[in-house]
Structure formats: structure tokens, C-alpha cells
Design a protein around this motif. Structure first.
Motif, PDB file in Angstrom:
ATOM      1  N   ASP A  61       0.814  -1.213   0.000  1.00  0.00           N
ATOM      2  CA  ASP A  61       0.000   0.000   0.000  1.00  0.00           C
ATOM      3  C   ASP A  61       0.850   1.266   0.000  1.00  0.00           C
ATOM      4  OD1 ASP A  61      -2.776  -0.076  -0.246  1.00  0.00           O
ATOM      5  OD2 ASP A  61      -3.023  -0.969   1.723  1.00  0.00           O
ATOM      6  N   THR A  62       1.978   1.240   0.735  1.00  0.00           N
ATOM      7  CA  THR A  62       2.696   2.489   1.021  1.00  0.00           C
ATOM      8  C   THR A  62       4.082   2.579   0.421  1.00  0.00           C
ATOM      9  OG1 THR A  62       3.451   1.533   3.130  1.00  0.00           O
ATOM     10  CG2 THR A  62       1.419   2.823   3.168  1.00  0.00           C
ATOM     11  N   MET A 121      -4.899  -4.691  -5.401  1.00  0.00           N
ATOM     12  CA  MET A 121      -4.814  -3.258  -5.195  1.00  0.00           C
ATOM     13  C   MET A 121      -4.978  -2.517  -6.522  1.00  0.00           C
ATOM     14  SD  MET A 121      -1.814  -0.936  -3.449  1.00  0.00           S
ATOM     15  CE  MET A 121      -0.595  -1.433  -4.643  1.00  0.00           C
ATOM     16  N   LEU A 122      -4.364  -3.030  -7.573  1.00  0.00           N
ATOM     17  CA  LEU A 122      -4.535  -2.430  -8.894  1.00  0.00           C
ATOM     18  C   LEU A 122      -6.004  -2.448  -9.311  1.00  0.00           C
ATOM     19  CD1 LEU A 122      -1.477  -3.877 -10.851  1.00  0.00           C
ATOM     20  CD2 LEU A 122      -1.937  -1.473 -10.429  1.00  0.00           C
ATOM     21  N   ALA A 123      -6.673  -3.592  -9.098  1.00  0.00           N
ATOM     22  CA  ALA A 123      -8.072  -3.706  -9.511  1.00  0.00           C
ATOM     23  C   ALA A 123      -8.966  -2.760  -8.716  1.00  0.00           C
ATOM     24  CB  ALA A 123      -8.546  -5.157  -9.350  1.00  0.00           C
ATOM     25  N   VAL A 124      -8.735  -2.666  -7.404  1.00  0.00           N
ATOM     26  CA  VAL A 124      -9.566  -1.795  -6.569  1.00  0.00           C
ATOM     27  C   VAL A 124      -9.430  -0.344  -7.008  1.00  0.00           C
ATOM     28  CG1 VAL A 124      -9.825  -0.881  -4.228  1.00  0.00           C
ATOM     29  CG2 VAL A 124      -9.630  -3.342  -4.583  1.00  0.00           C
ATOM     30  N   ARG A 125      -8.206   0.089  -7.338  1.00  0.00           N
ATOM     31  CA  ARG A 125      -7.975   1.476  -7.721  1.00  0.00           C
ATOM     32  C   ARG A 125      -8.307   1.747  -9.186  1.00  0.00           C
ATOM     33  NH1 ARG A 125      -2.116   2.691  -4.789  1.00  0.00           N
ATOM     34  NH2 ARG A 125      -2.827   2.384  -2.623  1.00  0.00           N
ATOM     35  N   PRO A 191      -3.233   6.015 -11.178  1.00  0.00           N
ATOM     36  CA  PRO A 191      -2.886   7.052 -10.210  1.00  0.00           C
ATOM     37  C   PRO A 191      -2.516   6.452  -8.862  1.00  0.00           C
ATOM     38  CG  PRO A 191      -5.260   6.946 -10.494  1.00  0.00           C
ATOM     39  CD  PRO A 191      -4.661   6.022 -11.517  1.00  0.00           C
ATOM     40  N   VAL A 192      -1.425   6.940  -8.282  1.00  0.00           N
ATOM     41  CA  VAL A 192      -0.956   6.464  -6.993  1.00  0.00           C
ATOM     42  C   VAL A 192      -1.285   7.512  -5.940  1.00  0.00           C
ATOM     43  CG1 VAL A 192       1.025   5.694  -5.646  1.00  0.00           C
ATOM     44  CG2 VAL A 192       0.900   5.173  -8.092  1.00  0.00           C
ATOM     45  N   PRO A 193      -2.028   7.166  -4.886  1.00  0.00           N
ATOM     46  CA  PRO A 193      -2.343   8.148  -3.852  1.00  0.00           C
ATOM     47  C   PRO A 193      -1.089   8.575  -3.112  1.00  0.00           C
ATOM     48  CG  PRO A 193      -3.000   5.960  -3.144  1.00  0.00           C
ATOM     49  CD  PRO A 193      -2.576   5.841  -4.575  1.00  0.00           C
ATOM     50  N   PRO A 194      -1.047   9.805  -2.597  1.00  0.00           N
ATOM     51  CA  PRO A 194       0.138  10.258  -1.872  1.00  0.00           C
ATOM     52  C   PRO A 194       0.363   9.416  -0.629  1.00  0.00           C
ATOM     53  CG  PRO A 194      -1.697  11.769  -1.543  1.00  0.00           C
ATOM     54  CD  PRO A 194      -2.114  10.809  -2.621  1.00  0.00           C
ATOM     55  N   PRO A 195       1.631   9.060  -0.336  1.00  0.00           N
ATOM     56  CA  PRO A 195       1.906   8.250   0.844  1.00  0.00           C
ATOM     57  C   PRO A 195       1.596   9.007   2.123  1.00  0.00           C
ATOM     58  CG  PRO A 195       3.948   9.028  -0.131  1.00  0.00           C
ATOM     59  CD  PRO A 195       2.854   9.415  -1.074  1.00  0.00           C
ATOM     60  N   SER A 196       1.188   8.271   3.138  1.00  0.00           N
ATOM     61  CA  SER A 196       0.865   8.881   4.424  1.00  0.00           C
ATOM     62  C   SER A 196       2.137   9.282   5.136  1.00  0.00           C
ATOM     63  CB  SER A 196       0.066   7.899   5.279  1.00  0.00           C
ATOM     64  OG  SER A 196      -0.155   8.415   6.563  1.00  0.00           O
ATOM     65  N   ALA A 197       2.159  10.480   5.668  1.00  0.00           N
ATOM     66  CA  ALA A 197       3.346  10.964   6.364  1.00  0.00           C
ATOM     67  C   ALA A 197       3.518  10.255   7.701  1.00  0.00           C
ATOM     68  CB  ALA A 197       3.244  12.465   6.585  1.00  0.00           C
ATOM     69  N   ASN A 198       2.453   9.819   8.319  1.00  0.00           N
ATOM     70  CA  ASN A 198       2.503   9.154   9.611  1.00  0.00           C
ATOM     71  C   ASN A 198       1.921   7.753   9.481  1.00  0.00           C
ATOM     72  OD1 ASN A 198       3.453  11.515  11.048  1.00  0.00           O
ATOM     73  ND2 ASN A 198       1.369  12.339  10.806  1.00  0.00           N
ATOM     74  N   PRO A 199       2.781   6.742   9.319  1.00  0.00           N
ATOM     75  CA  PRO A 199       2.261   5.378   9.198  1.00  0.00           C
ATOM     76  C   PRO A 199       1.431   4.998  10.424  1.00  0.00           C
ATOM     77  CG  PRO A 199       4.604   5.490   8.650  1.00  0.00           C
ATOM     78  CD  PRO A 199       4.233   6.814   9.224  1.00  0.00           C
ATOM     79  N   MET A 358     -19.093  -7.906  -3.968  1.00  0.00           N
ATOM     80  CA  MET A 358     -19.469  -7.296  -2.699  1.00  0.00           C
ATOM     81  C   MET A 358     -18.232  -6.958  -1.860  1.00  0.00           C
ATOM     82  SD  MET A 358     -22.145  -8.864   0.067  1.00  0.00           S
ATOM     83  CE  MET A 358     -21.097 -10.304   0.307  1.00  0.00           C
ATOM     84  N   MET A 359     -17.222  -7.842  -1.866  1.00  0.00           N
ATOM     85  CA  MET A 359     -15.976  -7.570  -1.150  1.00  0.00           C
ATOM     86  C   MET A 359     -15.277  -6.327  -1.689  1.00  0.00           C
ATOM     87  SD  MET A 359     -14.597 -11.503  -0.963  1.00  0.00           S
ATOM     88  CE  MET A 359     -12.887 -10.978  -0.809  1.00  0.00           C
ATOM     89  N   MET A 360     -15.197  -6.224  -3.009  1.00  0.00           N
ATOM     90  CA  MET A 360     -14.499  -5.081  -3.605  1.00  0.00           C
ATOM     91  C   MET A 360     -15.268  -3.793  -3.363  1.00  0.00           C
ATOM     92  SD  MET A 360     -12.786  -4.839  -7.396  1.00  0.00           S
ATOM     93  CE  MET A 360     -11.679  -6.186  -6.961  1.00  0.00           C
ATOM     94  N   ARG A 361     -16.601  -3.879  -3.396  1.00  0.00           N
ATOM     95  CA  ARG A 361     -17.401  -2.697  -3.098  1.00  0.00           C
ATOM     96  C   ARG A 361     -17.175  -2.242  -1.658  1.00  0.00           C
ATOM     97  NH1 ARG A 361     -18.744   2.093  -3.762  1.00  0.00           N
ATOM     98  NH2 ARG A 361     -20.702   2.731  -2.783  1.00  0.00           N
ATOM     99  N   CYS A 362     -17.098  -3.165  -0.742  1.00  0.00           N
ATOM    100  CA  CYS A 362     -16.839  -2.836   0.654  1.00  0.00           C
ATOM    101  C   CYS A 362     -15.463  -2.181   0.801  1.00  0.00           C
ATOM    102  CB  CYS A 362     -16.935  -4.089   1.515  1.00  0.00           C
ATOM    103  SG  CYS A 362     -16.782  -3.805   3.285  1.00  0.00           S
ATOM    104  N   SER A 363     -14.445  -2.693   0.096  1.00  0.00           N
ATOM    105  CA  SER A 363     -13.105  -2.120   0.187  1.00  0.00           C
ATOM    106  C   SER A 363     -13.039  -0.731  -0.423  1.00  0.00           C
ATOM    107  CB  SER A 363     -12.094  -3.042  -0.508  1.00  0.00           C
ATOM    108  OG  SER A 363     -11.972  -4.271   0.182  1.00  0.00           O
ATOM    109  N   GLN A 364     -13.858  -0.444  -1.415  1.00  0.00           N
ATOM    110  CA  GLN A 364     -13.879   0.884  -2.006  1.00  0.00           C
ATOM    111  C   GLN A 364     -14.466   1.925  -1.056  1.00  0.00           C
ATOM    112  OE1 GLN A 364     -15.874   0.485  -5.810  1.00  0.00           O
ATOM    113  NE2 GLN A 364     -13.923   0.195  -6.865  1.00  0.00           N
ATOM    114  N   LEU A 365     -15.145   1.486  -0.014  1.00  0.00           N
ATOM    115  CA  LEU A 365     -15.645   2.416   0.995  1.00  0.00           C
ATOM    116  C   LEU A 365     -14.540   2.865   1.951  1.00  0.00           C
ATOM    117  CD1 LEU A 365     -19.025   0.651   1.904  1.00  0.00           C
ATOM    118  CD2 LEU A 365     -18.665   2.559   0.322  1.00  0.00           C
ATOM    119  N   ALA A 366     -13.380   2.194   1.914  1.00  0.00           N
ATOM    120  CA  ALA A 366     -12.251   2.551   2.768  1.00  0.00           C
ATOM    121  C   ALA A 366     -11.458   3.696   2.136  1.00  0.00           C
ATOM    122  CB  ALA A 366     -11.347   1.340   2.979  1.00  0.00           C
TER     123      ALA A 366
END
Length: 428
Positions: A61-62, A121-125, A191-199, A358-366
Motif C-alpha cells: 500500500d505504502t 490493489m490495482l483492480a480496486v484502484r 494514479p498512486v495516492p500520496p503516501p501517508s506521512a505518519n504510518p 461485494m468484497m471489492m465494493r466494501c473495500s472501495q468504501l475505505a
């Protein structure tokens, strides 16, 4: 959308190869060499790396790019297959899997599990909400096709295909797939989301994952929805092998034939879900995901009930003088049971596609930085449920007998139908 689905299809196809190799080909070979059902089932412990995907999912992810993780893990699969080609497939006594081969199969599962996290991760994004139905159809169908090629297809060709040639072909396939993952235009533009500054600390990460709407219910469903089906489908080919069906015939009917039925079911599920998820009003024949699941689970329970009843009949003293076994020799009963499994695989494919959507839809809510880890959590639980009953199925059959064992599978298949009544509105 085609530019997204084609590379995903190729990558999910090669991702299904290790599963087919170890779930379809390896158990039949071990059983044919005289191993008990218990020892054959315990060989599924080689899937252990899949249960620890949450360990490296946050890294995928990061750190780095998902395309880089995907290409690297796929190339590693090719390297392990190349090493397996240099080893003998059987030990000196022919009674157990050689330790070096088992160790390399464990590494194969490790690389495949990392590849799974990166690809999911590629598929979700990559997929838009309206593309989830077709996207998950491609995911499930391509994965099952790869599993069929590595299980039923190889079982049918095994007499003419050497161990060395088999793994050299797999190595070449993985290296080609690694090149596809690196050069595919749709994956390069992701597109890659910006990494979190505070893991996030581990405890905070768990809290964030469980706080995503629908997570707890979805986790419970994916952990239980395949228990009965997986136990029956994993144990039944071994009982057919005991009944006298040859390895090539088993590979053709229970491998290729069953997976083709499963692919047909997955494709049907994708069509229904695509109509439901389309921006335009749904067609009259479309189904919402949860009612679709409820209907198919009833049909699946009916098929397993009939299969269990027929197994009781064939195991009765009048039909079989040897208690605790299925009908021996060449007989109509074995072929009737074999063809009876095909509709069950069709319904199982429909259930799988709907559940993964349904699993992928749930993960897209994150949040975007948690989506790969969240989907890996759900996928790990889904595998845990299947692996648990698959590992214990042989021991249950040896201790309880096939009939009582299948009665237990029947009861387990009824559990998710009751659980659907508590589904949250976020997933409707």
C-alpha cells in the motif's frame, strides 16, 4: 474499459495456476500414490503464506508502485518454477512429498500471495463503480481458467508431460506475465495516492479497517459462505478416484468440466451484476447482489442435499458391501455422482463472482491508502474459511465416513443463508 480488463484477465489467469496445481493436481497424485485422505488434506498447509497477506499488504500500500510489486512477484514465481523443474517429483520411498519440493511450493505460495495483494490493489484502484461487475467477472473467470489449466488440463496431459517440462512451461508463462505487468499501458497510468506521512500503528490500522462500513458483516460472510461447498468439492474427487475412475478421466470431468461450469456461472453472475451496476435503469432480468446471493445459495443447498442423499444410497449395504467407502469399480453410480457435481460448480461460480463484487465494493468504501490492506483482510478470511475445511475434510472422512462427513458439509452450507438476513444497508 477493455484496456483495463485485458491485462487484468492475463494476470489473474497466471495467478490461478499455483492454486490449480496444488488443489487439483497435487492431491490426486498423492492419493494415487497411496496416501491417506488425512495426509492429502494436510498438504494444504502449504497455502499458509496466503493467511499472512496482512503482513505485507501495508507495505504494498505504502512503498513503491503496485506495478513494480506485481512485476517483481510474478518474476519470482517464474524463478521458483524454474527451480522446481530441476527437482524430482517424488521422494525415495514414494510415500511423501520431498522436503525440497515442499519448501519450493511454500515459496511459490509466498510469491503468489504477494502478487495477489498487488493485483487486487490495482483492480480496486483501477475499476470504476460501474465496472465492478465486469471486472470481478474477469477476475474470477480468469483465475478459475488458470486453475483449470493447472489442474484438470495437466491431469489429462500428465501421462505425456514430464515434471521438468511442466515447470519450465510455467516459468516461461510467469516471465511473460511479468513483462505484461510492466508494460501494460492501463497499469502504467494508474494514479498512486500520496503516501501517508505518519504510518498507522498496528492497533490503529486494525481499528481503521474494522471501522469501514460493512466490514464486520462481510468478514463473517466470506469466512463461512464456502465451508460446505469447499469441503464437498475438495473431497469428492478423491472418493471418485477410490471408486475406480482413472486420473485422466478425473482431470477431464472434475477438472476441466467442473471449471468450465464454474466459469459459466461466474460469467452469468457478471452479466447480472453488470446490468444492475450500469448507470441506466436495470433491465427486468437484473438482480441486486444480496437477493441474487440468497437465491443461488438455496439452489446450491438443494444440489448438495441431493448429492448427499445419493452418497447415502451408494454407501448402503445393498449397494456397497464394504462399509465406509463409496461404490467400488466401474459403475453408473460414480458417473452419476460425477455429473451431479457440475451444476454445483456452476452455482458456486455465480456465488463467488457476486461475493467478490461485494468484497471489492466494501473495500472501495475505505480510504484509498487502506484499500489494498482492507481487501487483503477480506480475501485472507475468505481463503481461511476454504483452507480450514479443505485441510480437515480428509480427516473428517477418515474418522466419520463419507456420509456423515457430507451431512456436516450440508449443515455448513445452510449457515450463510441465515447470515444474509443481517446484511448492512451499505452493501445493498
Amino acid at each position: 474499459m477493455r484496456g483495463k480488463l485485458l491485462p487484468l484477465a492475463g494476470l489473474y489467469l497466471v495467478q490461478g495456476l499455483p492454486y490449480g496445481l496444488q488443489s487439483g493436481l497435487l492431491p490426486v497424485l498423492l492419493r494415487a500414490r497411496g496416501l491417506s485422505l488425512t495426509r492429502v488434506g494436510l498438504a494444504r498447509a502449504l497455502y499458509a503464506p496466503w493467511l499472512f497477506k496482512l503482513v505485507w499488504a501495508p507495505l504494498v500500500d505504502t512503498w513503491g508502485s503496485p506495478r513494480g510489486w506485481l512485476a517483481l512477484s510474478t518474476a519470482a514465481l517464474g524463478l521458483v518454477c524454474g527451480l522446481l523443474a530441476t527437482l524430482p517429483p517424488a521422494g525415495a520411498g514414494g510415500a511423501a512429498l520431498p522436503v525440497p519440493v515442499a519448501a519450493l511450493l511454500l515459496l511459490l505460495n509466498l510469491a503468489a500471495a504477494v502478487q495477489d495483494v498487488a493485483l487486487d490493489m490495482l483492480a480496486v484502484r483501477l475499476l470504476e463503480p460501474a465496472e465492478l461487475g465486469p471486472g470481478n467477472t474477469v477476475q474470477v473467470v480468469a483465475y478459475k481458467l488458470g486453475a483449470a489449466l493447472a489442474s484438470g488440463g495437466l491431469l489429462a496431459l500428465l501421462p505425456a508431460l514430464s515434471w521438468t517440462l511442466l515447470f519450465l512451461l510455467l516459468a516461461a508463462t510467469y516471465w511473460l506475465a511479468a513483462a505484461l505487468a510492466w508494460v501494460a499501458p492501463a497499469l502504467r497510468k494508474l494514479p498512486v495516492p500520496p503516501p501517508s506521512a505518519n504510518p498507522r500503528p498496528s492497533l490503529r490500522l486494525q481499528q481503521d479497517l474494522l471501522a469501514v462500513p460493512g466490514t464486520l458483516w462481510t468478514a463473517g460472510f466470506v469466512l463461512t459462505y464456502k465451508l460446505g461447498e469447499q469441503g464437498a468439492s475438495g473431497l469428492f474427487p478423491l472418493l471418485l478416484l477410490d471408486s475406480g475412475i482413472s486420473t485422466p478421466e478425473l482431470g477431464l470431468w472434475n477438472g476441466v468440466g467442473a471449471v468450465l461450469c464454474s466459469i459459466a456461472g461466474s460469467s452469468l453472475g457478471g452479466v447480472l451484476l453488470a446490468r444492475r451496476c450500469a448507470p441506466c435503469p436495470p433491465a427486468p432480468l437484473s438482480f441486486p447482489p444480496l437477493p441474487l446471493l440468497r437465491s443461488v445459495l438455496w439452489f446450491r443447498l438443494g444440489g448438495l442435499t441431493y448429492q448427499t442423499a445419493l452418497l447415502f444410497q451408494l454407501n448402503s449395504p445393498r449397494a456397497n458391501p464394504v462399509p465406509g467407502t463409496v461404490l467400488r469399480g466401474e459403475g453408473l453410480g460414480s458417473w452419476a455422482l460425477l455429473t451431479l457435481t457440475l451444476p454445483g460448480h456452476l452455482l458456486g461460480g455465480l456465488v463467488t463472482t457476486t461475493t467478490f463484487t461485494m468484497m471489492m465494493r466494501c473495500s472501495q468504501l475505505a480510504p484509498s491508502a487502506l484499500q489494498a490492506t482492507h481487501y487483503s483482510l477480506l480475501a485472507t478470511l475468505e481463503l481461511l474459511g476454504k483452507l480450514l475445511v479443505g485441510t480437515l475434510a480428509g480427516a473428517l472422512a477418515d474418522s466419520l465416513g463419507p456420509c456423515l462427513c457430507f451431512s456436516l458439509f450440508l449443515a455448513l452450507s445452510a449457515t450463510p443463508m441465515l447470515y444474509l438476513g443481517f446484511a448492512p444497508s451499505a452493501l445493498a
